[in-house]
Design a protein around this motif. Structure first.
Motif, PDB file in Angstrom:
ATOM      1  N   GLN A 131      39.526 101.391  25.247  1.00  0.00           N
ATOM      2  CA  GLN A 131      38.885 102.252  26.240  1.00  0.00           C
ATOM      3  C   GLN A 131      39.712 102.196  27.520  1.00  0.00           C
ATOM      4  N   GLU A 132      39.874 103.333  28.170  1.00  0.00           N
ATOM      5  CA  GLU A 132      40.666 103.372  29.399  1.00  0.00           C
ATOM      6  C   GLU A 132      39.810 102.994  30.603  1.00  0.00           C
ATOM      7  N   ARG A 133      40.390 102.173  31.461  1.00  0.00           N
ATOM      8  CA  ARG A 133      39.723 101.760  32.695  1.00  0.00           C
ATOM      9  C   ARG A 133      39.784 102.905  33.703  1.00  0.00           C
ATOM     10  N   ARG A 134      38.821 102.964  34.594  1.00  0.00           N
ATOM     11  CA  ARG A 134      38.836 103.973  35.660  1.00  0.00           C
ATOM     12  C   ARG A 134      40.058 103.759  36.554  1.00  0.00           C
ATOM     13  N   HIS A 135      40.687 104.855  36.964  1.00  0.00           N
ATOM     14  CA  HIS A 135      41.925 104.783  37.744  1.00  0.00           C
ATOM     15  C   HIS A 135      41.753 103.987  39.041  1.00  0.00           C
ATOM     16  N   GLU A 136      40.649 104.193  39.735  1.00  0.00           N
ATOM     17  CA  GLU A 136      40.444 103.496  41.012  1.00  0.00           C
ATOM     18  C   GLU A 136      40.395 101.985  40.794  1.00  0.00           C
ATOM     19  N   GLU A 137      39.784 101.560  39.712  1.00  0.00           N
ATOM     20  CA  GLU A 137      39.690 100.133  39.398  1.00  0.00           C
ATOM     21  C   GLU A 137      41.075  99.575  39.053  1.00  0.00           C
ATOM     22  N   GLU A 138      41.852 100.352  38.292  1.00  0.00           N
ATOM     23  CA  GLU A 138      43.219  99.937  37.939  1.00  0.00           C
ATOM     24  C   GLU A 138      44.060  99.739  39.205  1.00  0.00           C
ATOM     25  N   ALA A 139      44.038 100.735  40.064  1.00  0.00           N
ATOM     26  CA  ALA A 139      44.840 100.672  41.286  1.00  0.00           C
ATOM     27  C   ALA A 139      44.427  99.487  42.149  1.00  0.00           C
ATOM     28  N   ASN A 140      43.148  99.209  42.198  1.00  0.00           N
ATOM     29  CA  ASN A 140      42.648  98.079  42.972  1.00  0.00           C
ATOM     30  C   ASN A 140      43.169  96.752  42.409  1.00  0.00           C
ATOM     31  N   ILE A 141      43.186  96.616  41.091  1.00  0.00           N
ATOM     32  CA  ILE A 141      43.682  95.389  40.458  1.00  0.00           C
ATOM     33  C   ILE A 141      45.156  95.181  40.788  1.00  0.00           C
ATOM     34  N   VAL A 142      45.953  96.237  40.671  1.00  0.00           N
ATOM     35  CA  VAL A 142      47.389  96.132  40.956  1.00  0.00           C
ATOM     36  C   VAL A 142      47.609  95.813  42.436  1.00  0.00           C
ATOM     37  N   CYS A 143      46.891  96.482  43.304  1.00  0.00           N
ATOM     38  CA  CYS A 143      47.019  96.249  44.746  1.00  0.00           C
ATOM     39  C   CYS A 143      46.684  94.800  45.092  1.00  0.00           C
ATOM     40  N   GLN A 144      45.595  94.288  44.566  1.00  0.00           N
ATOM     41  CA  GLN A 144      45.212  92.901  44.824  1.00  0.00           C
ATOM     42  C   GLN A 144      46.275  91.927  44.323  1.00  0.00           C
ATOM     43  N   PHE A 145      46.814  92.193  43.132  1.00  0.00           N
ATOM     44  CA  PHE A 145      47.857  91.337  42.572  1.00  0.00           C
ATOM     45  C   PHE A 145      49.077  91.305  43.499  1.00  0.00           C
ATOM     46  N   MET A 146      49.507  92.472  43.956  1.00  0.00           N
ATOM     47  CA  MET A 146      50.682  92.545  44.822  1.00  0.00           C
ATOM     48  C   MET A 146      50.424  91.880  46.170  1.00  0.00           C
ATOM     49  N   ASN A 147      49.237  92.052  46.706  1.00  0.00           N
ATOM     50  CA  ASN A 147      48.905  91.461  48.003  1.00  0.00           C
ATOM     51  C   ASN A 147      48.767  89.944  47.918  1.00  0.00           C
ATOM     52  N   ARG A 148      48.328  89.460  46.775  1.00  0.00           N
ATOM     53  CA  ARG A 148      48.031  88.039  46.588  1.00  0.00           C
ATOM     54  C   ARG A 148      49.290  87.214  46.303  1.00  0.00           C
ATOM     55  N   ASN A 149      50.339  87.829  45.784  1.00  0.00           N
ATOM     56  CA  ASN A 149      51.517  87.085  45.339  1.00  0.00           C
ATOM     57  C   ASN A 149      52.757  87.449  46.155  1.00  0.00           C
ATOM     58  N   SER A 150      53.445  86.432  46.649  1.00  0.00           N
ATOM     59  CA  SER A 150      54.694  86.692  47.375  1.00  0.00           C
ATOM     60  C   SER A 150      55.840  86.948  46.404  1.00  0.00           C
ATOM     61  N   SER A 151      55.720  86.443  45.195  1.00  0.00           N
ATOM     62  CA  SER A 151      56.656  86.743  44.106  1.00  0.00           C
ATOM     63  C   SER A 151      55.837  87.274  42.950  1.00  0.00           C
ATOM     64  N   TRP A 152      56.363  88.248  42.248  1.00  0.00           N
ATOM     65  CA  TRP A 152      55.641  88.788  41.103  1.00  0.00           C
ATOM     66  C   TRP A 152      56.589  89.491  40.156  1.00  0.00           C
ATOM     67  N   ILE A 153      56.101  89.667  38.934  1.00  0.00           N
ATOM     68  CA  ILE A 153      56.755  90.502  37.942  1.00  0.00           C
ATOM     69  C   ILE A 153      55.678  91.449  37.445  1.00  0.00           C
ATOM     70  N   ILE A 154      55.927  92.740  37.586  1.00  0.00           N
ATOM     71  CA  ILE A 154      54.981  93.742  37.090  1.00  0.00           C
ATOM     72  C   ILE A 154      55.706  94.540  36.025  1.00  0.00           C
ATOM     73  N   GLU A 155      55.094  94.565  34.850  1.00  0.00           N
ATOM     74  CA  GLU A 155      55.713  95.182  33.679  1.00  0.00           C
ATOM     75  C   GLU A 155      54.911  96.385  33.239  1.00  0.00           C
ATOM     76  N   GLY A 156      55.583  97.512  33.118  1.00  0.00           N
ATOM     77  CA  GLY A 156      54.945  98.729  32.636  1.00  0.00           C
ATOM     78  C   GLY A 156      55.273  99.898  33.543  1.00  0.00           C
ATOM     79  N   ASN A 157      55.037 101.081  33.027  1.00  0.00           N
ATOM     80  CA  ASN A 157      55.330 102.294  33.784  1.00  0.00           C
ATOM     81  C   ASN A 157      54.121 102.726  34.599  1.00  0.00           C
TER      82      ASN A 157
END
Length: 170
Positions: A41-67
């Motif tokens: 099942q696909e997650r709602r776009h707003e929820e997806e964007a929020n998860i990615v934003c939080q991840f980027m804000n929370r980590n000074s180093s990160w690896i994000i994989e995917g298009n």
């Protein structure tokens, strides 16, 4: 170090991201885990964007994989210290997806949301062989290479991937 791993389906983005995460002790975000809920099942776009934003804000180093160009794609590329673009040919990708299907048949791989067992349906097959490589996607990758020339690494085949991974261990 911030790394964005992008490229065609089946190139090995998840495997490379996991490898880099272990080598550099960096948290990895697999966008398939963000996009998909159990039972495909696909997650709602707003929820997806929020998860990615939080991840980027929370980590000074990160690896994000995917298009997933709708998921803070421009921000990911802009903030990344390096962009690894995996551009294997369609038949190599299909072969790798078939190997993955055999390995994970009936199971969920680590880079996917639990409850999404590995599968290869007609829609995904069409995506691998054609739709995911349309003119729009090829232009997108060309623009990324041009705009971020100094920080983009293009990997086109297994030999180049093996060499790159070997250099990362030195």
């Amino acid at each position: 170090m911030k790394t964005a791993v992008i490229g065609y389906s089946g190139c090995g983005k998840s495997t490379l991201a996991r490898f880099l995460g272990e080598k550099h002790h960096t948290e990895v975000l697999h966008l398939d885990c963000v996009h998909w809920l159990p039972e495909w099942q696909e997650r709602r776009h707003e929820e997806e964007a929020n998860i990615v934003c939080q991840f980027m804000n929370r980590n000074s180093s990160w690896i994000i994989e995917g298009n997933y160009t709708g998921l803070l794609y421009d921000r990911r590329l802009e903030e990344a210290d390096r962009i690894i673009m995996m551009c294997f040919n369609r038949f190599a990708c299909l072969f790798r997806v078939m190997k993955r299907l055999y390995r994970y048949r009936g199971k969920t791989r680590e880079s996917m949301t639990p409850g999404c067992p590995e599968k290869l349906d007609l829609e995904f097959l069409i995506w691998i062989l054609g739709k995911g490589r349309d003119r729009r996607q090829r232009n997108n990758y060309r623009q990324v290479r041009e705009k971020y020339r100094d920080k983009t690494i293009v990997i086109r085949n297994q030999r180049q991937l093996t060499a790159y991974m070997r250099r990362e261990t030195i």
